[in-house]
Design a protein around this motif. Structure first.
Motif, PDB file in Angstrom:
ATOM      1  N   ALA A  85       0.830  -1.202   0.000  1.00 19.19           N
ATOM      2  CA  ALA A  85       0.000   0.000   0.000  1.00 19.19           C
ATOM      3  C   ALA A  85       0.868   1.258   0.000  1.00 19.19           C
ATOM      4  O   ALA A  85       0.587   2.224  -0.716  1.00 19.19           O
ATOM      5  N   GLY A  86       1.943   1.240   0.812  1.00 16.45           N
ATOM      6  CA  GLY A  86       2.851   2.384   0.841  1.00 16.45           C
ATOM      7  C   GLY A  86       3.517   2.618  -0.495  1.00 16.45           C
ATOM      8  O   GLY A  86       3.683   3.769  -0.939  1.00 16.45           O
ATOM      9  N   HIS A  87       3.888   1.542  -1.173  1.00 16.26           N
ATOM     10  CA  HIS A  87       4.512   1.645  -2.496  1.00 16.26           C
ATOM     11  C   HIS A  87       3.518   2.188  -3.520  1.00 16.26           C
ATOM     12  O   HIS A  87       3.862   3.027  -4.368  1.00 16.26           O
ATOM     13  N   SER A  88       2.274   1.726  -3.441  1.00 18.14           N
ATOM     14  CA  SER A  88       1.237   2.185  -4.362  1.00 18.14           C
ATOM     15  C   SER A  88       0.918   3.666  -4.157  1.00 18.14           C
ATOM     16  O   SER A  88       0.788   4.432  -5.121  1.00 18.14           O
ATOM     17  N   ILE A  89       0.804   4.077  -2.901  1.00 19.85           N
ATOM     18  CA  ILE A  89       0.506   5.484  -2.612  1.00 19.85           C
ATOM     19  C   ILE A  89       1.645   6.380  -3.082  1.00 19.85           C
ATOM     20  O   ILE A  89       1.424   7.466  -3.623  1.00 19.85           O
ATOM     21  N   LEU A  90       2.879   5.921  -2.909  1.00 19.90           N
ATOM     22  CA  LEU A  90       4.029   6.704  -3.361  1.00 19.90           C
ATOM     23  C   LEU A  90       4.011   6.881  -4.875  1.00 19.90           C
ATOM     24  O   LEU A  90       4.306   7.974  -5.380  1.00 19.90           O
ATOM     25  N   SER A  91       3.683   5.827  -5.610  1.00 21.34           N
ATOM     26  CA  SER A  91       3.638   5.937  -7.071  1.00 21.34           C
ATOM     27  C   SER A  91       2.581   6.955  -7.501  1.00 21.34           C
ATOM     28  O   SER A  91       2.788   7.706  -8.459  1.00 21.34           O
ATOM     29  N   LYS A  92       1.455   6.999  -6.794  1.00 27.18           N
ATOM     30  CA  LYS A  92       0.420   7.980  -7.108  1.00 27.18           C
ATOM     31  C   LYS A  92       0.869   9.391  -6.730  1.00 27.18           C
ATOM     32  O   LYS A  92       0.531  10.364  -7.421  1.00 27.18           O
ATOM     33  N   ALA A  93       1.624   9.498  -5.638  1.00 31.85           N
ATOM     34  CA  ALA A  93       2.153  10.813  -5.244  1.00 31.85           C
ATOM     35  C   ALA A  93       3.135  11.332  -6.284  1.00 31.85           C
ATOM     36  O   ALA A  93       3.154  12.530  -6.591  1.00 31.85           O
ATOM     37  N   ILE A  94       3.967  10.433  -6.826  1.00 34.17           N
ATOM     38  CA  ILE A  94       4.896  10.828  -7.884  1.00 34.17           C
ATOM     39  C   ILE A  94       4.126  11.292  -9.116  1.00 34.17           C
ATOM     40  O   ILE A  94       4.503  12.265  -9.780  1.00 34.17           O
ATOM     41  N   TYR A  95       3.057  10.586  -9.439  1.00 30.26           N
ATOM     42  CA  TYR A  95       2.220  10.941 -10.592  1.00 30.26           C
ATOM     43  C   TYR A  95       1.629  12.349 -10.420  1.00 30.26           C
ATOM     44  O   TYR A  95       1.592  13.148 -11.362  1.00 30.26           O
ATOM     45  N   ALA A  96       1.164  12.645  -9.208  1.00 28.27           N
ATOM     46  CA  ALA A  96       0.488  13.930  -8.965  1.00 28.27           C
ATOM     47  C   ALA A  96       1.461  15.057  -8.633  1.00 28.27           C
ATOM     48  O   ALA A  96       1.223  16.210  -9.010  1.00 28.27           O
ATOM     49  N   TYR A  97       2.546  14.719  -7.932  1.00 34.11           N
ATOM     50  CA  TYR A  97       3.509  15.733  -7.493  1.00 34.11           C
ATOM     51  C   TYR A  97       4.916  15.301  -7.902  1.00 34.11           C
ATOM     52  O   TYR A  97       5.610  14.634  -7.127  1.00 34.11           O
ATOM     53  N   PRO A  98       5.361  15.640  -9.103  1.00 32.96           N
ATOM     54  CA  PRO A  98       6.657  15.182  -9.614  1.00 32.96           C
ATOM     55  C   PRO A  98       7.808  15.602  -8.703  1.00 32.96           C
ATOM     56  O   PRO A  98       7.784  16.677  -8.100  1.00 32.96           O
ATOM     57  N   PRO A  99       8.838  14.742  -8.580  1.00 30.70           N
ATOM     58  CA  PRO A  99      10.050  15.127  -7.829  1.00 30.70           C
ATOM     59  C   PRO A  99      10.707  16.347  -8.466  1.00 30.70           C
ATOM     60  O   PRO A  99      10.463  16.671  -9.631  1.00 30.70           O
ATOM     61  N   ALA A 100      11.557  17.012  -7.701  1.00 31.58           N
ATOM     62  CA  ALA A 100      12.216  18.230  -8.175  1.00 31.58           C
ATOM     63  C   ALA A 100      12.993  17.961  -9.454  1.00 31.58           C
ATOM     64  O   ALA A 100      13.790  17.024  -9.531  1.00 31.58           O
ATOM     65  N   GLY A 101      12.757  18.780 -10.478  1.00 33.45           N
ATOM     66  CA  GLY A 101      13.494  18.675 -11.726  1.00 33.45           C
ATOM     67  C   GLY A 101      12.926  17.689 -12.722  1.00 33.45           C
ATOM     68  O   GLY A 101      13.482  17.526 -13.811  1.00 33.45           O
TER      69      GLY A 101
END
Length: 286
Positions: free
Chosen positions: A218-234
């Motif tokens: 679940a933590g891995h899945s939520i992180l992937s969605k966070a990356i989708y919505a809020y891209p890492p710097a750069g």
């Protein structure tokens, strides 16, 4: 589609943009590629030789373990050297593919190769007993505890992608190397803490491991969605969306394999046999 990072941003490694610097970088990359190739060939060769030699005194080492080790080591090689590794400095999709190969697929393949069992079979009896005592120590047991291994694995990824660490990692070679070592080590420790494939010093309940795996997934899945919505710097948004989807579906597929393997072990435990009890013997492997 490969979307490069912005010019002068991630992937530059602080190199100067002149002909001399580019020549030095090309030579360094060539030398590193060959060094890694030799290391990978040595790992495969040493494992194969150890398995063949010990098969004369113990049970024959199964063919699928040779194949599993080779495939796992090749996944590591593809992640740290060659076209994909170089592309990961410029493409977030390639970086995420490295993440899946090095942090999720390679650990499972190498775990199924049973390197600890093979090492104990290879060592002299006295050395094997010392290694067995070390593996039964409280420190080692803490590292392979399911909950701590999950925090070490998933927590490290959250720290990387939700802070400036991702940007800094692509600026400094040492930090980049440390992260990739962490990615594989954390993935391997998590795998062996969930699936008791190799020898282990202590066994946690199936329920404990199942709950840990579900929460980690679940933590891995939520992180992937966070990356989708809020891209890492750069990272451009389009690249982050594609990378997040690759992390979500690719990581989910590997996690399904873990879940299936754990459920299969749980089902077989209903009628345990002597061969299924893989707790480390105090006298080592004889």
């Amino acid at each position: 589609m490969m979307v490069p990072y912005p010019t002068g941003g991630i992937g530059s490694f602080n190199t100067q943009h002149n002909h001399g610097a580019r020549s030095d970088t090309a030579f360094f990359s060539f030398a590193v590629d060959w060094a890694w190739l030799l290391i990978i060939l040595a790992c495969i060769g040493v494992y194969t030789a150890a398995a063949l030699i010990t098969s004369r005194q113990h049970r024959t080492w199964p063919l699928h373990r040779y194949l599993s080790w080779t495939a796992g080591v090749l996944c590591v090689m593809l992640s740290v050297t060659g076209p994909l590794a170089r592309s990961s400095h410029l493409s977030f999709q390639s970086h995420m593919l490295v993440h899946l190969l090095l942090g999720m697929l390679a650990p499972i393949l190498i775990a199924y190769a049973k390197p600890v069992t093979l090492l104990l079979r290879t060592l002299p009896v006295t050395s094997a007993r010392k290694l067995s005592r070390l593996l039964r120590s409280k420190v080692v047991h803490a590292f392979v505890h399911p909950w701590l291994a999950a925090i070490w694995n998933i927590g490290g990824m959250w720290l990387l992608y939700t802070t400036d660490l991702f940007h800094l990692m692509h600026q400094y070679r040492l930090l980049y190397a440390v992260f990739h070592f962490h990615l594989f080590a954390a993935g391997y420790l998590f795998t062996i803490s969930i699936l008791y494939i190799d020898l282990t010093s202590r066994r946690h309940s199936f329920r404990n491991r199942a709950v840990t795996l579900i929460i980690a997934a679940a933590g891995h899945s939520i992180l992937s969605k966070a990356i989708y919505a809020y891209p890492p710097a750069g990272v451009p948004r389009e690249a982050a969306e594609q990378g997040g989807m690759l992390m979500y579906y690719g990581g989910g597929a590997v996690e399904l394999v873990l879940m299936f393997a754990l459920c299969a072990q749980w089902f077989r435990s209903a009628s345990p046999s002597p061969r299924s009890k893989k707790v480390l013997p105090r006298s080592g492997i004889t």
